[in-house]
Design a protein around this motif. Structure first.
Motif: not given
Length: 405
Positions: A152, A199, A250, A252, A255
């Motif tokens: 991350l 992020l 969070l 992948l 995201i």
């Protein structure tokens, strides 16, 4: 102002060109947003600067056989067309020692492929010991695999570097990616929400759409990738607040979906799948809009783009975090007075303290100019430095008013 890159596809998955601003409706938390600017890119108008491609080779989370296969797919993509790439490409890789990069984007696929196959002295972005302090409270509590957090941090580091480059970017994560055993870990006080908002914002500013391979997909009982729209992911695609910022946000897969990317639908030809996306990279639409005013820090907003033509699908960022900012706007607590009315107000406040006189003057706007003679006369009736300064400010502002006839 927020920029939103939108890819429109037809039922066959091919990009659609020729749409106009009137074909788009932008919804921000279900409310219609005002599009400030609109640009269409494709065969008739290529983007400048060109769309960039980022390959991320994940050595940290893969055993050697799978790593060799992923590196082979990356090299195959880079060496196609005799190494002459359609778009500028950057290569990153993360391993047990840290995050490294090939440097500036290049159109020379052979040079980039050689860097992957014959790794020389690495161009380090950061080394592992340097990022230990950023792992967060929930990692130090021993609840999260450190490899997942290093991954991350690597993604966030790339976003911070890439936001300095104004182009739209397609990023392909080559490898297993990361999984969290306990998706419910997180919540208020763990640092997960700050990690998520940072992020998400940096990926948006960098204009990155993230894509990954089947290797990091969650597979069902038949060995097929579970779509991010499945119930196991659904709750992590909704609004997020500090008390609900669990590790599931969070993942992948989540995201990638939030950035407008997703999962590459391929079982073997990963290089070909990447090449197909890159071939279509220049066909997209770019919108800008102002987020609504808010008093809440890190307020999540859902975004949706609707197209006024049938059988078309819009792919774009799914949301953003709004922030309070300063707006220069008329005050509704201001009293507008003539110079004569100002004199009357100050005469009535003669017995007040200097601080009270200053507060009174701060809530007044003049409707006519206050000349230097009148200023000196009124200044002599005030108590204290603050009141006299407030009067001078009032006189200076009145100098911009229309002069007397």
């Amino acid at each position: 102002m927020i920029r939103l890159d939108v890819v429109i596809q037809n039922g066959s998955g091919n990009p659609v060109e020729g749409l106009t601003q009137q074909d788009f409706t932008l919804l921000d938390n279900t409310q219609r947003g005002k599009v400030l600017s609109f640009q269409a890119f494709g065969a008739a108008a290529t983007p400048s600067p060109p769309v960039e491609v980022i390959l991320m080779v994940d050595e940290l989370n893969m055993p050697e056989p799978q790593l060799s296969a992923e590196e082979h797919e990356a090299e195959s993509f880079l060496r196609q067309n005799h190494g002459h790439l359609r778009q500028p490409v950057s290569v990153y890789w993360i391993d047990k020692d840290g995050l490294s990069t090939s440097g500036s984007p290049s159109y020379d696929g052979d040079i980039l492929a050689d860097e992957i196959s014959h790794r020389g002295e690495p161009n380090r972005v950061w080394k592992m010991p340097a990022v230990e302090e950023y792992l967060g409270k929930f990692a130090r509590a021993g609840k999260v695999d450190k490899k997942a957090l290093y991954s991350l941090i690597a993604l966030g580091s790339i976003a911070i570097e890439q936001r300095r480059r104004p182009a739209r970017k397609l990023m392909f994560w080559l490898g297993h990616g990361w999984q969290f055993e306990a998706l419910g870990v997180g919540g208020e006080g763990t640092g997960a929400f700050d990690f998520l908002t940072e992020l998400s914002t940096r990926l948006r500013e960098a204009r990155i759409s993230l894509w990954g391979a089947n290797e990091w997909a969650v597979l069902d009982a038949n060995g097929k990738p579970v779509p991010v729209s499945a119930p196991m992911f659904k709750e992590y695609l909704n609004d997020v607040t500090p008390d609900k910022a669990f590790l599931g946000y969070l993942q992948l897969q989540v995201i990638a979906a939030q950035t407008g990317g997703g999962l590459l639908t391929t079982q073997s030809d990963l290089a070909g799948s990447i090449a197909k996306h890159v071939e279509q990279a220049n066909c997209f639409y770019s919108l800008t809009f102002n987020p609504p005013r808010t008093k809440v820090v890190d307020e999540y907003h859902r975004l949706q783009v609707e197209i006024g033509k049938p059988n078309l699908i819009a792919h774009a960022r799914a949301g953003y975090f709004d922030q309070p900012v300063f707006y220069d706007q008329p005050r509704d607590d201001v009293e507008r007075l003539t110079v004569a009315q100002l004199e009357q107000s100050l005469r009535a406040a003669h017995a007040s303290s200097g601080n009270d006189q200053a507060r009174l003057l701060s809530k007044i706007e003049l409707t006519e100019r206050l000349n230097s003679t009148e200023l000196a006369k009124l200044e002599s009736t005030l108590k204290g430095k603050k009141a006299r300064q407030a009067l001078v400010v009032l006189a200076d502002q009145s100098a911009f008013l229309v002069p007397p006839a």
